[in-house]
Design a protein around this motif. Structure first.
Motif, PDB file in Angstrom:
ATOM      1  N   LEU A  26       0.795  -1.222   0.000  1.00 55.85           N
ATOM      2  CA  LEU A  26       0.000   0.000   0.000  1.00 55.85           C
ATOM      3  C   LEU A  26       0.831   1.277   0.000  1.00 55.85           C
ATOM      4  N   ARG A  27       2.130   1.180   0.273  1.00 57.57           N
ATOM      5  CA  ARG A  27       2.947   2.376   0.394  1.00 57.57           C
ATOM      6  C   ARG A  27       2.951   3.214  -0.881  1.00 57.57           C
ATOM      7  N   GLY A  28       2.928   2.567  -2.017  1.00 58.40           N
ATOM      8  CA  GLY A  28       2.986   3.301  -3.283  1.00 58.40           C
ATOM      9  C   GLY A  28       1.736   4.090  -3.589  1.00 58.40           C
ATOM     10  N   VAL A  29       0.581   3.577  -3.114  1.00 64.01           N
ATOM     11  CA  VAL A  29      -0.677   4.269  -3.446  1.00 64.01           C
ATOM     12  C   VAL A  29      -1.139   5.198  -2.325  1.00 64.01           C
ATOM     13  N   MET A  30      -0.501   5.128  -1.169  1.00 67.61           N
ATOM     14  CA  MET A  30      -0.922   5.981  -0.057  1.00 67.61           C
ATOM     15  C   MET A  30      -0.902   7.472  -0.408  1.00 67.61           C
ATOM     16  N   PRO A  31       0.235   8.035  -0.887  1.00 67.73           N
ATOM     17  CA  PRO A  31       0.251   9.487  -1.133  1.00 67.73           C
ATOM     18  C   PRO A  31      -0.548   9.918  -2.349  1.00 67.73           C
ATOM     19  N   VAL A  32      -0.804   8.975  -3.270  1.00 65.62           N
ATOM     20  CA  VAL A  32      -1.479   9.337  -4.516  1.00 65.62           C
ATOM     21  C   VAL A  32      -2.982   9.148  -4.417  1.00 65.62           C
ATOM     22  N   VAL A  33      -3.412   8.105  -3.734  1.00 65.68           N
ATOM     23  CA  VAL A  33      -4.835   7.761  -3.707  1.00 65.68           C
ATOM     24  C   VAL A  33      -5.417   7.818  -2.294  1.00 65.68           C
ATOM     25  N   VAL A  34      -4.853   7.055  -1.392  1.00 63.09           N
ATOM     26  CA  VAL A  34      -5.495   6.854  -0.094  1.00 63.09           C
ATOM     27  C   VAL A  34      -5.539   8.137   0.731  1.00 63.09           C
ATOM     28  N   ILE A  35      -4.373   8.802   0.893  1.00 62.91           N
ATOM     29  CA  ILE A  35      -4.346  10.001   1.753  1.00 62.91           C
ATOM     30  C   ILE A  35      -5.233  11.116   1.207  1.00 62.91           C
ATOM     31  N   PRO A  36      -5.093  11.512  -0.084  1.00 63.43           N
ATOM     32  CA  PRO A  36      -5.989  12.579  -0.561  1.00 63.43           C
ATOM     33  C   PRO A  36      -7.458  12.185  -0.539  1.00 63.43           C
ATOM     34  N   LEU A  37      -7.752  10.900  -0.820  1.00 68.24           N
ATOM     35  CA  LEU A  37      -9.149  10.454  -0.825  1.00 68.24           C
ATOM     36  C   LEU A  37      -9.763  10.547   0.569  1.00 68.24           C
ATOM     37  N   VAL A  38      -9.138   9.913   1.527  1.00 71.39           N
ATOM     38  CA  VAL A  38      -9.699   9.873   2.879  1.00 71.39           C
ATOM     39  C   VAL A  38      -9.647  11.254   3.529  1.00 71.39           C
ATOM     40  N   ALA A  39      -8.505  11.951   3.397  1.00 72.48           N
ATOM     41  CA  ALA A  39      -8.366  13.263   4.032  1.00 72.48           C
ATOM     42  C   ALA A  39      -9.366  14.266   3.455  1.00 72.48           C
ATOM     43  N   THR A  40      -9.579  14.221   2.149  1.00 72.07           N
ATOM     44  CA  THR A  40     -10.544  15.145   1.528  1.00 72.07           C
ATOM     45  C   THR A  40     -11.960  14.822   1.981  1.00 72.07           C
ATOM     46  N   ALA A  41     -12.289  13.532   2.064  1.00 70.24           N
ATOM     47  CA  ALA A  41     -13.630  13.147   2.516  1.00 70.24           C
ATOM     48  C   ALA A  41     -13.858  13.574   3.962  1.00 70.24           C
TER      49      ALA A  41
END
Length: 500
Positions: free
Chosen positions: A270-285
């Motif tokens: 998951l490390r590769g997708v955390m800054p690109v997908v997971v963090i902006p997705l969850v933080a924005t929501a």
């Protein structure tokens, strides 16, 4: 000797470039060469690696972390604040000479070669925060806010002046011209078309104020992962009419949410997708949820209450607000308190009513006038009573005329650094008088900057100039009176007198 230097201040505007100029002048006066890299809002042009390698010493004149600091590893270093570089540049150069000599002596004793290895090339310039690692909580909060303000200011300047030009050319009724008419029926020879163009482009730039403020507060807290939730949170703050108060809240919510998620330990997959997908997705929501469901209504009520209070100000209350804003503008001459007053005025300007007598337009006029007064008052004092000022202060006084006229309050810093107990109260008194007079007169201003050069955009310009002159006279009178109580002769002047 050959020196290299880096100058940088929290907002990356006046202090950064004034420090660079002061160091360059002091180095030339001492017979040395210096190359200065300014890490300011105008961008970064990194020092060439060979210039760094050939330098005898490095000077950091910075109040924030220097970018790509590793380029200077192994070089003798003098690390000072921006204000000291402005007010005591000659001393800073002397310290650089000393550390260079000491380093050369140590290298000679150790039998080391006399030249340093070539410094590594700087990395490409990137977005930078204004936050000092390891600083205290209060300092970090201030620097998070200043980061947002520093990235917001270009939108303020561009949008505000374009809107002001639109009103100057087409009048306040230009707001009734639809954007579609500019797109479909623009006429190069029509002043109305140009006015509408300027207005709509400026309004678009102003529309980014709160999202950019929020986005870069979040960026300062969490780096790039904070940008998306911060910007979206700022946009939602506008959508619920929470204004700049909502933008500040959104910046902190988005930044800390992104920072918290980024610190959650995850597997390699998951490390590769955390800054690109997971963090902006969850933080924005999460930021959206907080802004719309929890904070939207109370922040909107607070912003509405503030607007109603400002709109209802009359008479003595207007004068008192002008005096308070004047005190804030002069207190730290471009520092955090000054920027709070300026941001208050510019964000109010973004939502100002189109009527020429809007309270927000009057506040903007008071803030700019109060910011012009300190350098002008001190420049006047150096002319009226030259003997109370050192030769260096008289030189600074000549430059302060232009700086003050251009609304660069930082022109007063060299005087305040040399004699803060007399200068700071004096400039605060003068700015308070100017701010109170402008609010009492009811001058208006649509442009967020420009000083005397936007005089055509100021309501009742003659009375506006009178208020500035009055404040400058008060400043000059106070500083002359306080300095006269205890005259400290300038060593340079004394030397000249003895030689004569």
């Amino acid at each position: 000797m050959k020196f290299v230097a880096v100058s940088s201040c929290p907002t990356g505007i006046a202090h950064t470039y004034m420090a660079a100029e002061a160091l360059e002048q002091a180095a030339r006066a001492a017979g040395h060469e210096i190359t200065v890299e300014t890490q300011g809002s105008a961008g970064l042009s990194p020092l060439p690696a060979e210039t760094i390698a050939a330098a005898d010493a490095v000077i950091f004149a910075a109040d924030v972390e220097v970018r790509d600091r590793g380029r200077f590893d192994g070089k003798p270093l003098v690390d000072v604040g921006v204000k000291r570089a402005i007010s005591a540049a000659a001393d800073v150069i002397s310290e650089a000479e000393q550390v260079a000599r000491e380093s050369a002596a140590v290298m000679a004793e150790a039998g080391a070669p006399g030249t340093s290895p070539v410094a590594p090339e700087a990395e490409p310039a990137a977005l930078a925060t204004k936050v000092t690692p390891g600083a205290g909580v209060g300092t970090r909060i201030r620097q998070w806010l200043m980061t947002g303000v520093s990235y917001m200011i270009p939108f303020v300047a561009a949008g505000g002046i374009l809107i002001a030009l639109g009103f100057m050319i087409g009048g306040y009724e230009i707001v009734d011209v639809e954007l579609s008419s500019v797109v479909e029926d623009f006429n190069v020879f029509s002043s109305t078309s140009w006015a509408a163009l300027f207005f709509h482009v400026g309004a678009a730039a102003f529309g980014f104020l709160v999202p950019i403020l929020a986005g870069f507060i979040a960026f300062a807290i969490a780096d790039r992962p904070g940008l998306a939730p911060g910007v979206v949170g700022g946009a939602l703050a506008l959508a619920v009419d929470a204004g700049f108060l909502g933008g500040i809240a959104a910046g902190f919510v988005g930044g800390f949410t992104a920072l918290w998620i980024s610190r959650i330990p995850v597997g390699k997959a998951l490390r590769g997708v955390m800054p690109v997908v997971v963090i902006p997705l969850v933080a924005t929501a999460v930021t959206g949820l907080v802004m719309l469901v929890l904070l939207g209504a109370p922040l909107s009520a607070a912003a509405s209450g503030l607007e109603n209070w400002l709109t209802g100000l009359t008479g003595a209350n207007m004068v008192l607000l002008g005096a308070l804003l004047g005190l804030m503008m002069a207190f730290d001459m471009g520092g955090p308190v000054n920027k709070v007053a300026y941001t208050f005025a510019t964000t109010g300007l973004a939502g100002a009513a189109t009527a020429a007598d809007s309270t927000n337009l009057i506040i903007m006029a008071a803030v700019m006038a109060a910011g012009m007064t300190p350098p002008l008052g001190l420049a006047l004092a150096t002319v009226v009573r030259k003997r109370l000022f050192s030769r260096a202060e008289r030189e600074n006084g000549r430059a302060a005329w232009l700086l003050g006229a251009s609304f660069i309050t930082e022109g007063a810093i060299p005087f305040a650094a040399a004699d803060p107990l007399r200068v700071i109260p004096s400039i605060m008194a003068g700015s308070a008088v100017t701010g109170a007079m402008v609010m009492g007169i009811g001058n208006t201003l649509r442009a967020p900057h420009g000083g005397i050069w936007v005089i055509g955009l100021i309501g009742q310009p003659a009375l506006y100039l009178l208020a500035i002159v009055a404040g400058a006279v008060v400043t000059a009178g106070c500083v002359i009176g306080l300095k006269s109580l205890r005259r400290v002769p300038d060593p340079e002047d004394a030397a000249v007198a003895v030689g004569a």
